[in-house]
Design an enzyme around this catalytic site. Structure first.
Site, PDB file in Angstrom:
ATOM      1  NE  ARG A  74      -0.699   0.333   4.667  1.00  0.00           N
ATOM      2  CZ  ARG A  74      -1.015   0.569   6.492  1.00  0.00           C
ATOM      3  NH1 ARG A  74      -2.240   1.127   6.303  1.00  0.00           N
ATOM      4  NH2 ARG A  74       0.399   0.073   7.420  1.00  0.00           N
ATOM      5  CD  GLU A 109      -0.118   5.394   9.568  1.00  0.00           C
ATOM      6  OE1 GLU A 109       0.639   4.982   8.205  1.00  0.00           O
ATOM      7  OE2 GLU A 109       0.065   5.653  10.383  1.00  0.00           O
ATOM      8  CB  CYS A 133       7.777   7.552  -6.599  1.00  0.00           C
ATOM      9  SG  CYS A 133       8.471   6.629  -8.411  1.00  0.00           S
ATOM     10  CD  GLU A 145      -4.267   4.866  11.725  1.00  0.00           C
ATOM     11  OE1 GLU A 145      -3.572   4.016  12.702  1.00  0.00           O
ATOM     12  OE2 GLU A 145      -4.633   4.597  11.007  1.00  0.00           O
ATOM     13  CD  GLU A 178      -2.694  -3.104   9.823  1.00  0.00           C
ATOM     14  OE1 GLU A 178      -3.722  -2.399   9.789  1.00  0.00           O
ATOM     15  OE2 GLU A 178      -1.686  -2.785   9.498  1.00  0.00           O
TER      16      GLU A 178
HETATM   17  C1  GLA Z   1      -1.119   3.065  10.405  1.00  0.00           C
HETATM   18  C2  GLA Z   1      -2.443   2.884   9.305  1.00  0.00           C
HETATM   19  C3  GLA Z   1      -3.462   2.185   9.585  1.00  0.00           C
HETATM   20  C4  GLA Z   1      -2.647   0.092  10.215  1.00  0.00           C
HETATM   21  C5  GLA Z   1      -1.583   0.629  11.139  1.00  0.00           C
HETATM   22  C6  GLA Z   1      -1.524  -0.299  12.345  1.00  0.00           C
HETATM   23  O1  GLA Z   1      -0.705   3.837  11.062  1.00  0.00           O
HETATM   24  O2  GLA Z   1      -2.196   3.972   8.938  1.00  0.00           O
HETATM   25  O3  GLA Z   1      -4.224   1.199   8.608  1.00  0.00           O
HETATM   26  O4  GLA Z   1      -1.890  -0.398   9.433  1.00  0.00           O
HETATM   27  O5  GLA Z   1      -1.052   1.494  10.699  1.00  0.00           O
HETATM   28  O6  GLA Z   1      -0.755  -0.195  13.202  1.00  0.00           O
HETATM   29 ZN    ZN Z   2       7.746   8.330  -9.555  1.00  0.00          ZN
END
Ligand code: GLA
Ligand code: ZN
Length: 674
Positions: free
Chosen positions: A111, A150, A155, A307, A355
């Site tokens: 991701r 996040e 790149c 989070e 996760e």
């Molecule tokens: C990050 C991401 C979440 C998840 C948490 C797990 O903060 O934003 O999608 O993956 O980590 O700790």
């Molecule tokens: Zn690029």
């Protein structure tokens, strides 16, 4: 207030019902209600689900989910889902795939994987953000936008290279200026054509992540990548604002994440939000510092704790459980330092992929009879009772620590004098000393106005940007106390050394000249020996890392080195400049020295600790409409008692009246309102 629809501390977190069969959805709602949850973050990684191919969008699942939540009193923090592109997109339009640091074209997977300069990524992320905004603009459940997730990583593809050249043209205008800024006559690097410039990765100038032959290009590539990713965010931001000008927009940051210049990013965020994942061994002062930094990104405006885990992570080497009470304690730590939300990753533990062992409010067992759920529900109930009392309250500080991402990049890209110098650690040493005394501190960027502070500390201010030395001079001239350290004032914004003697542009205000810089091996120490007692400081303290060999040019010596050939040379100096003082700490001293040193500075400026609290009791104050709320956070496993001033307080969580002293249970929290 972030959004008046929900005038309390928001409580909830990431929710992924699309990973589940519909039979658990009602159960989710029942348990959310039990836990006092009022906000769910949806759609963070659902791009592939909502857009199964280039021409089809299907938001039925999202319609249903937002409605179901809203009908049960739960608002939506709606993500735009662009944190991971769909597989079909990667197959059809490989320009969305990044080229990595080793120069390899990535395949689909993971991701946060899109090239920030990919026209395909930009086109489709704009489109989906627009469609979401259009669709949900009038939905009463929509509380806030959460763009992507996040942002991060770099790149090095051909499009990014082209974009970089464009960006460089904008920054330097001519190749002549660029060649000068990067000092390209070194190792025969003179560029005659913009197209000769390639991104600095392991195929060209860099290795190991932050080792480089040419600081100039490496620094500019970091600026450019931070800018490119920010452009992606802005594309979505503008699209969302077109349809929903009154709904706040954020993206979740990651504290001291090295890759992006968050002070620059925060300018385009309505509210800062961040993800807090300390481990069991992270010093509480480190987490406190990061909260203060996140608050500082927008000049003290309350932020969101977007989070945290209710119990454990999955991605750390050793994923300890949060001990009983710690989730609540750390949640209030965020609130005490300016957060107006307490949110989790995640509301229900997933069953597959990486996760599944990450903590959640609802665990795999699926019912509410768990320690974690009980603790979450207790906190949820408490936050409901707190209602809007803390919302929008400010944290006021007279001491500020300067934090600058570009300076950090330059320090850490530097080849010599030591690999052991870590900018954030040096900043944290100063923060920790103030934290230990419960002196409220702001973490500020280089654009912040200094005049509201009594004391400004800029650890390792290696890079001095245009005008910043003058800003410091003015601050000191007008009576401020300024502190900086070894390896400061060395380079300009292009990492070119300011010749004529270190600390360059800071030499005048500091009244010193640093002739040489010695790097010490990890087990090698020198000493800071006080010339005469200063507050509690007397005698000798350990120091290491780097030792500047300085000469006085108007400053007075306060302490000197205790050994080696520079024994007797100044180690700490103070220069009286105008109405104020400028201090230079020429080495990295131990915590005992820093504690005494900062206590003395604060005392001399009349900056008082919030309370004289026992060790392990963190104190922070938020103020609103002249009313102050004192947060007492006990990080010790056992109860402590703290003496209060003469006032009578109300304990906001119990409603009881408190005076004289307050007792705080082990890992407990007391909020005193006056
Ligand atoms: C990050 C991401 C979440 C998840 C948490 C797990 O903060 O934003 O999608 O993956 O980590 O700790
Ligand atoms: Zn690029």
């Amino acid at each position: 207030m972030i959004n008046e629809k929900l005038p309390k501390i928001w409580y909830g977190g990431d929710y992924n019902p699309e990973q589940w069969e519909s039979d658990v959805w009602d159960e989710d709602i029942r348990m959310f209600k039990l836990a006092g949850i009022d906000v769910a973050t949806l759609n963070v990684f659902s791009w592939a689900l909502s857009q199964p191919n280039e021409d089809t969008y299907d938001f039925a699942w999202l319609d249903e989910t937002i409605d179901r939540l809203y009908n049960n009193g739960i608002y939506t923090c709606l993500a735009t889902s662009t944190g991971a592109h769909p597989a079909w997109m990667a197959k059809k339009y490989p320009d969305v795939l990044r080229v990595d640091y080793q120069g390899r074209k990535r395949a689909f997977g993971g991701r946060h994987n899109s090239c920030p300069n990919s026209p395909t990524y930009r086109k489709y992320s704009r489109l989906i953000a627009g469609k979401l905004a259009e669709r949900y603009k009038d939905h009463p459940g929509l509380l806030i936008w959460h763009v992507s997730n996040e942002y991060g990583g770099y790149c090095y593809c051909e499009r990014c290279a082209e974009g970089f050249r464009e960006w460089l043209r904008g920054r330097y205008g001519t190749l002549d200026k660029l060649n000068k800024a990067w000092n390209t006559r070194f190792w025969g690097h003179t560029f005659y054509d913009w197209d000769e410039i390639v991104p600095p990765n392991e195929l060209s100038e860099e290795w190991g992540g932050n080792r480089t032959n040419f600081q100039g290009i490496s620094l500019d590539y970091r600026r450019f990548m931070s800018h490119s990713l920010l452009e992606c965010y802005k594309i979505e931001y503008d699209e969302l604002k077109k349809h929903t000008p009154h709904i706040p927009v954020t993206t979740n940051l990651m504290g001291t994440y090295p890759v992006l210049d968050y002070f620059e990013w925060a300018k385009y965020m309505d509210v800062v939000s961040w993800d807090n994942y300390p481990s069991l061994t992270t010093p509480v002062s480190y987490t406190a510092m990061v909260h203060d930094l996140m608050r500082g990104l927008k000049g003290g405006q309350p932020f969101m704790l977007m989070e945290q885990t209710p119990s454990q992570q999955n991605w750390q080497p050793y994923n300890s459980l949060k001990r009983p009470g710690v989730m609540r304690l750390w949640s209030y730590q965020a609130v005490a330092r300016g957060a107006d939300t307490v949110m989790f990753f995640q509301l229900r533990r997933s069953i597959g992929a990486c996760e599944k062992y990450h903590g959640a409010v609802i665990e795999h067992v699926g019912h509410e009879n768990t320690r974690v759920f009980r603790e979450c529900a207790e906190l949820g109930g408490e936050l409901q009772k707190l209602s809007d009392k803390v919302l929008d309250a400010r944290v006021e500080a007279k001491v500020a620590i300067v934090f600058d991402w570009e300076n950090r990049w330059a320090v850490e890209l530097s080849s010599g004098p030591t690999i052991a110098l870590k900018y954030v650690d040096e900043v944290h040493k100063y923060y920790d000393a103030l934290f230990g005394m419960n002196i409220q501190t702001d973490m500020i960027g280089v654009e912040e106005d200094l005049s509201k502070y009594d004391i400004v500390i800029a650890p390792v201010l290696y890079m001095v940007k245009p005008g910043y030395a003058q800003k410091i001079e003015e601050f000191v001239r007008n009576g401020g106390t300024f502190v900086t350290t070894f390896f400061s004032g060395i380079v300009n914004e292009n990492d070119l050394v300011t010749v004529g003697g270190y600390p360059g542009e800071l030499r005048k205000v500091l009244g010193i000249w640093a002739e040489e810089i010695d790097a010490l091996f990890p087990d090698q120490k020198n000493q800071v020996v006080m010339k005469q007692p200063l507050g509690s400081l007397n005698g000798s303290y350990e120091c290491g890392l780097l030792c500047d060999l300085i000469h006085l040019e108007g400053a007075e010596p306060v302490a000197e080195y205790g050994s080696d050939f520079y024994k007797g040379m100044p180690a700490v100096t103070v220069n009286r400049f105008g109405q104020g003082q400028a201090w230079y700490v020429a080495t990295s001293p131990d915590a005992e020295f820093l504690g005494g040193f900062l206590a003395n500075l604060c005392e001399s400026k009349g900056v008082k600790p919030l309370l004289n609290a026992p060790a392990g009791l963190e104190v922070s104050r938020r103020t609103k409409d002249g009313n102050s709320m004192l947060f007492l956070l006990n990080h010790n496993p056992e109860a402590v008692t703290v003496e209060l001033d003469g006032s009578r307080y109300t304990d906001l969580l119990t409603g009881k009246s408190v005076s004289g002293s307050a007792s705080v249970p082990g890992r407990g929290v007391v909020i005193l309102s006056d």
